[in-house]
Design a protein around this motif. Structure first.
Motif, PDB file in Angstrom:
ATOM      1  N   TYR A  21      -2.363  -7.858  -4.650  1.00  0.00           N
ATOM      2  CA  TYR A  21      -1.486  -7.214  -3.876  1.00  0.00           C
ATOM      3  C   TYR A  21      -1.138  -5.888  -4.141  1.00  0.00           C
ATOM      4  N   THR A  25      -1.699  -3.016  -1.227  1.00  0.00           N
ATOM      5  CA  THR A  25      -0.533  -2.206  -0.515  1.00  0.00           C
ATOM      6  C   THR A  25      -0.017  -0.877  -1.444  1.00  0.00           C
ATOM      7  N   ASN A  26       0.017  -0.769  -2.584  1.00  0.00           N
ATOM      8  CA  ASN A  26       0.329   0.287  -3.392  1.00  0.00           C
ATOM      9  C   ASN A  26      -0.631   1.298  -3.646  1.00  0.00           C
ATOM     10  N   LYS A  28      -3.651   2.410  -1.896  1.00  0.00           N
ATOM     11  CA  LYS A  28      -4.562   2.578  -0.906  1.00  0.00           C
ATOM     12  C   LYS A  28      -5.568   3.588  -0.892  1.00  0.00           C
TER      13      LYS A  28
END
Length: 59
Positions: A21, A25-26, A28
């Protein structure tokens, strides 16, 4: 004892899911090959792979 193994398995699974995750998401800006490498390391080494990602791979 079986319940302890189940709990440990859930913790390892949660750490793996967190790494995947967080990568998508964080983090990229990470290169695709490095993303794949971190995911494989987290899958193979479980908590140790997640800890390594937390201290070495996150920005």
């Amino acid at each position: 004892m079986s319940m302890l193994y189940n709990l440990w398995g859930l913790i390892v699974l949660a750490s793996f899911i967190w790494v995947v995750y967080d990568i998508f998401t964080n983090n990229k800006g990470l290169e695709p090959i490095k993303k794949a490498l971190w995911i494989i390391l987290a899958f193979v080494f479980g908590i140790l792979g997640a800890a390594a990602y937390y201290f070495l791979g996150r920005k």
